[in-house]
Design a protein around this motif. Structure first.
Motif, PDB file in Angstrom:
ATOM      1  N   SER A   7      -4.620   7.134  -4.509  1.00  0.00           N
ATOM      2  CA  SER A   7      -4.971   7.625  -3.173  1.00  0.00           C
ATOM      3  C   SER A   7      -6.446   7.361  -2.909  1.00  0.00           C
ATOM      4  CB  SER A   7      -4.707   9.131  -3.110  1.00  0.00           C
ATOM      5  OG  SER A   7      -5.563   9.759  -4.039  1.00  0.00           O
ATOM      6  N   ASN A  78       3.915  -5.947  -2.414  1.00  0.00           N
ATOM      7  CA  ASN A  78       2.862  -4.934  -2.296  1.00  0.00           C
ATOM      8  C   ASN A  78       1.636  -5.223  -3.153  1.00  0.00           C
ATOM      9  OD1 ASN A  78       4.032  -3.271  -0.306  1.00  0.00           O
ATOM     10  ND2 ASN A  78       5.504  -2.603  -1.828  1.00  0.00           N
ATOM     11  N   THR A 111      -1.411 -11.438   1.212  1.00  0.00           N
ATOM     12  CA  THR A 111      -0.820 -10.091   1.196  1.00  0.00           C
ATOM     13  C   THR A 111       0.664 -10.279   0.990  1.00  0.00           C
ATOM     14  OG1 THR A 111      -2.499  -9.134   2.660  1.00  0.00           O
ATOM     15  CG2 THR A 111      -0.368  -8.038   2.628  1.00  0.00           C
ATOM     16  N   GLY A 113       2.916  -7.996   0.795  1.00  0.00           N
ATOM     17  CA  GLY A 113       3.637  -7.085   1.679  1.00  0.00           C
ATOM     18  C   GLY A 113       5.027  -6.737   1.159  1.00  0.00           C
ATOM     19  N   ARG A 114       6.022  -6.785   2.048  1.00  0.00           N
ATOM     20  CA  ARG A 114       7.370  -6.349   1.642  1.00  0.00           C
ATOM     21  C   ARG A 114       8.034  -7.338   0.687  1.00  0.00           C
ATOM     22  NH1 ARG A 114       8.656  -8.259   7.113  1.00  0.00           N
ATOM     23  NH2 ARG A 114       7.769  -6.349   7.910  1.00  0.00           N
ATOM     24  N   SER A 138      -1.585  -3.093  -3.071  1.00  0.00           N
ATOM     25  CA  SER A 138      -1.872  -2.866  -1.653  1.00  0.00           C
ATOM     26  C   SER A 138      -1.977  -1.371  -1.391  1.00  0.00           C
ATOM     27  CB  SER A 138      -0.750  -3.426  -0.786  1.00  0.00           C
ATOM     28  OG  SER A 138      -0.563  -4.790  -1.067  1.00  0.00           O
ATOM     29  N   LEU A 139      -2.839  -1.003  -0.485  1.00  0.00           N
ATOM     30  CA  LEU A 139      -2.962   0.418  -0.137  1.00  0.00           C
ATOM     31  C   LEU A 139      -1.929   0.816   0.913  1.00  0.00           C
ATOM     32  CD1 LEU A 139      -6.835   0.788  -0.175  1.00  0.00           C
ATOM     33  CD2 LEU A 139      -5.195   1.758  -1.798  1.00  0.00           C
ATOM     34  N   THR A 140      -1.406  -0.203   1.630  1.00  0.00           N
ATOM     35  CA  THR A 140      -0.309   0.095   2.557  1.00  0.00           C
ATOM     36  C   THR A 140       0.910  -0.662   2.060  1.00  0.00           C
ATOM     37  OG1 THR A 140      -1.050  -1.752   3.908  1.00  0.00           O
ATOM     38  CG2 THR A 140      -1.723   0.444   4.615  1.00  0.00           C
ATOM     39  N   ARG A 141       2.061   0.000   2.120  1.00  0.00           N
ATOM     40  CA  ARG A 141       3.279  -0.606   1.580  1.00  0.00           C
ATOM     41  C   ARG A 141       4.076  -1.364   2.612  1.00  0.00           C
ATOM     42  NH1 ARG A 141       5.545   4.029  -2.378  1.00  0.00           N
ATOM     43  NH2 ARG A 141       4.327   3.391  -4.181  1.00  0.00           N
ATOM     44  N   SER A 143       4.043  -4.057   4.232  1.00  0.00           N
ATOM     45  CA  SER A 143       3.542  -4.691   5.452  1.00  0.00           C
ATOM     46  C   SER A 143       4.104  -6.116   5.522  1.00  0.00           C
ATOM     47  CB  SER A 143       2.014  -4.727   5.421  1.00  0.00           C
ATOM     48  OG  SER A 143       1.592  -5.364   4.235  1.00  0.00           O
TER      49      SER A 143
END
Ligand SMILES: O=C(Oc1cc(O)cc(O)c1C(=O)O)c1ccc(O)c(O)c1
Length: 162
Positions: A7, A78, A111, A113-114, A138-141, A143
């Motif tokens: 986090s 990710n 990235t 991403g997905r 990645s900090l966002t999943r 994407s």
């Protein structure tokens, strides 16, 4: 496999952490007939539970790839992957059928991403390709997968890899 992402507060807690310089020559080495790679953190057959990354950073490799050789198609998800080519060149191909060359002094950001697959080969005509590779969570999943590159020197259109 899903991994728990650090986090932001965990990342902030790392402020003030002691940093250690790990020179490439002192890092763990993989030597194959087509690849010589140095690993800052555990990678492939090199396993050190005390060296599994730093915050979201999971991979720092220093690669030397022989002519015509490279990493066959494999998946990522990710992850944020940076490739910085120092000499030679890398041909990067993606499952989306996008593909381009990363030339010397050029960096590429991917990235995953997905999810998607890619391969990387050294198509050059002269000597080996040297590159630095880093991978971080990645900090966002999930994407959208995207790739972009940036050159640190002016390049001529149609310029070939060495
Ligand atoms: O970037 C990752 O792996 C790689 C390491 C290299 O030295 C060269 C490469 O071409 C790759 C690659 O393309 O995958 C990487 C990133 C994240 C992760 O969890 C991995 O297992 C590998």
């Amino acid at each position: 496999m899903w991994r728990k992402l650090p986090s932001a507060s965990k990342a902030e807690a790392l402020e003030g952490t002691m940093l250690a310089v790990r020179k490439s020559a002192e890092c763990a080495r993989t030597k194959l007939d087509w690849l010589e790679s140095r690993h800052t953190f555990s990678f492939d057959r090199y396993r050190d539970p005390a060296s599994m990354g730093f915050s979201v950073l999971r991979v720092i490799n220093d690669d030397r790839i022989s002519l015509g050789a490279g990493f066959p198609t494999h998946p990522h998800r990710n992850m944020e992957i940076l490739t910085w080519v120092l000499s030679g060149g890398l041909e990067h191909r993606e499952s989306s059928e996008n593909g381009w060359r990363i030339r010397p002094e050029e960096a590429q950001r991917m990235t995953a991403g997905r999810g998607g697959t890619h391969s990387e080969f050294h198509p050059g005509r002269a000597s080996r390709c040297t590159c630095c590779k880093s991978g971080s969570f990645s900090l966002t999943r999930a994407s959208c997968p995207t790739t972009s590159s940036a050159a640190s020197r002016k390049q001529n259109v149609g310029e070939e890899c060495a």
